[in-house]
Write a protein that holds these residues in place. Structure first.
Motif, mmCIF file in Angstrom:
data_model
loop_
_atom_site.group_PDB
_atom_site.id
_atom_site.type_symbol
_atom_site.label_atom_id
_atom_site.label_comp_id
_atom_site.label_asym_id
_atom_site.label_seq_id
_atom_site.Cartn_x
_atom_site.Cartn_y
_atom_site.Cartn_z
ATOM 1 N N UNK A 51 9.325 -12.254 0.861
ATOM 2 C CA UNK A 51 9.943 -10.919 0.861
ATOM 3 C C UNK A 51 8.899 -9.817 0.791
ATOM 4 N N UNK A 52 7.700 -10.126 0.258
ATOM 5 C CA UNK A 52 6.649 -9.133 0.170
ATOM 6 C C UNK A 52 6.969 -8.007 -0.789
ATOM 7 N N UNK A 53 6.131 -6.965 -0.749
ATOM 8 C CA UNK A 53 6.302 -5.805 -1.625
ATOM 9 C C UNK A 53 6.053 -4.528 -0.837
ATOM 10 N N UNK A 69 -3.668 2.156 -2.391
ATOM 11 C CA UNK A 69 -2.920 1.096 -1.713
ATOM 12 C C UNK A 69 -2.916 1.304 -0.200
ATOM 13 N N UNK A 70 -2.695 2.540 0.227
ATOM 14 C CA UNK A 70 -2.664 2.811 1.664
ATOM 15 C C UNK A 70 -4.023 2.535 2.309
ATOM 16 N N UNK A 71 -5.085 3.022 1.692
ATOM 17 C CA UNK A 71 -6.425 2.843 2.265
ATOM 18 C C UNK A 71 -6.765 1.357 2.386
ATOM 19 N N UNK A 72 -6.575 0.624 1.309
ATOM 20 C CA UNK A 72 -7.015 -0.776 1.277
ATOM 21 C C UNK A 72 -6.100 -1.671 2.105
ATOM 22 N N UNK A 73 -4.789 -1.532 1.924
ATOM 23 C CA UNK A 73 -3.874 -2.451 2.590
ATOM 24 C C UNK A 73 -3.760 -2.184 4.094
ATOM 25 N N UNK A 74 -3.990 -0.956 4.511
ATOM 26 C CA UNK A 74 -3.988 -0.709 5.953
ATOM 27 C C UNK A 74 -5.195 -1.373 6.619
ATOM 28 N N UNK A 83 0.611 -8.576 6.633
ATOM 29 C CA UNK A 83 1.374 -7.993 7.736
ATOM 30 C C UNK A 83 2.550 -7.218 7.150
ATOM 31 N N UNK A 84 3.107 -6.327 7.961
ATOM 32 C CA UNK A 84 4.236 -5.504 7.539
ATOM 33 C C UNK A 84 5.529 -6.078 8.093
ATOM 34 N N UNK A 88 7.418 -3.695 4.240
ATOM 35 C CA UNK A 88 6.970 -4.453 3.072
ATOM 36 C C UNK A 88 5.750 -5.289 3.455
ATOM 37 N N UNK A 89 4.749 -5.262 2.585
ATOM 38 C CA UNK A 89 3.536 -6.029 2.834
ATOM 39 C C UNK A 89 3.755 -7.488 2.439
#
Length: 362
Positions: A51-53, A69-74, A83-84, A88-89
């Protein structure tokens, strides 16, 4: 011998340009993925399962701001680490490897803690063939003189890297070491004594002669003492870069593991000449190393080839991960001949067995 050609299917111009950008931004991706691993982002996403977060759910933990979170996870998204799925990541396969694969973690720690800052000097190190990147840690001619004094976490990451690649191989090669029923065994490049401990523990009938720099032998001697094996071992503090430094004679087996790759071809030739002189009448030289041309899979060859810049920039300035043919050529020049070669040992090792060349008939 398995030569790796690294010849994928032909790329389109667009694909080639994308691969080139991955090279250009490689350092950025490395640091962001490492951050996501070390700071627990990837583990939090993994714990959520399929399900991710969402970013909001991750931010609600208070461990990271929405901006971070945006900088690192993108960046992780761009590297197929996550993946999205409907905003959800979710952890992707590469992210699972980062979280669970020991060799990936060892490689990341080694490249970050030992190599990363030093690699800024790689251009100068290559031009000079000297380990100029080592200055970030101390003023030593090579990393080997400074191993016992490396600051943390570089020291721990260096030994974890070195031991991971070698320790997986030791249980498999002891029958090879004892195949000729040796009594006197010499461990050249004994380092912390891992091989000597394994050999002495497996065969109570041998005596070990450990050869290395004084700092490494102090560590190895302590490990042997703690294991109750010190009385069967003799330590020979030796700088093998000194061509006049002789080796103890009349050896049945001379063992070198991940050692010769620390030196230039000229130094390897000198060491092999002295090893040949130190052999007893039926003695043999056993060399275990990570030859990139003898790997079953390209992934192993890739990792090994890209360890060579470390050898230039930090280790000695003029050493590398060699092809097996380089060792065979240098050994033959030293009066040795290849008897057998065995691959697929441990993670990525091969074992080359040499004996003295038979004298030519008159």
């Amino acid at each position: 011998m398995q030569n790796k050609k690294f010849s994928p299917e032909r790329q389109s111009a667009f694909e080639a340009r994308f691969e080139a950008q991955k090279i250009a931004y490689g350092p950025v991706v490395f640091q962001c993925v490492r951050y996501a691993w070390k700071r627990g982002m990837l583990q939090a996403i993994a714990d959520a399962g399929d399900t991710g977060l969402s970013s909001d759910e991750l931010a609600s933990t208070g461990r990271w701001t929405p901006y971070v979170l945006k900088v690192v996870l993108e960046t992780c998204l761009s590297a197929a680490v996550v993946y999205l799925d409907d905003g959800r990541y979710v952890l992707d396969k590469a992210g699972f490897v980062v979280l669970t694969d020991p060799i990936t973690q060892v490689n990341i720690d080694f490249n970050h803690d030992v190599c990363y800052q030093a690699l800024f000097s790689l251009e100068q190190s290559l031009d000079a063939e000297k380990p100029l990147g080592l200055k970030v840690f101390g003023d030593w001619p090579t990393v080997y003189e400074g191993l016992s004094q490396l600051p943390e976490p570089a020291r721990s990451s260096w030994f974890a890297f070195d031991h991971y690649y070698s320790d997986t191989s030791f249980p498999d090669i002891l029958p090879d070491v004892f195949a000729t029923a040796p009594r006197r065994v010499m461990d050249i490049g004994a380092n912390t004594g891992k091989f000597s401990l394994a050999a002495l523990g497996a065969n109570p009938g041998i005596e070990l002669h450990l050869v290395d720099l004084p700092g490494q032998l102090a560590v190895a001697g302590g490990a042997l003492q703690e294991a109750g094996l010190r009385e069967r071992a003799t330590l020979h503090p030796t700088n093998l870069l000194d061509p006049a430094a002789k080796l103890p004679a009349d050896m049945d087996v001379i063992w070198m593991s991940q050692f010769l790759s620390c030196f230039s071809e000229a130094a390897i030739a000198s060491i092999l000449e002295r090893a040949a002189e130190a052999l007893g009448p039926r003695g043999q030289v056993l060399i275990m190393d990570t030859f990139w041309d003898r790997q079953r899979y390209d992934i192993a060859a890739y990792c090994l080839i890209n360890t060579s810049p470390y050898f230039n920039n930090l280790a000695s300035g003029n050493s590398k991960v060699y092809e097996s043919g380089d060792y065979v050529r240098l050994a033959e020049a030293a009066g040795l001949e290849l008897v057998t070669a065995r691959d697929n040992i441990g993670y990525c090792h091969s074992l080359l067995r040499f004996a003295k060349k038979a004298p030519k008939a008159a």
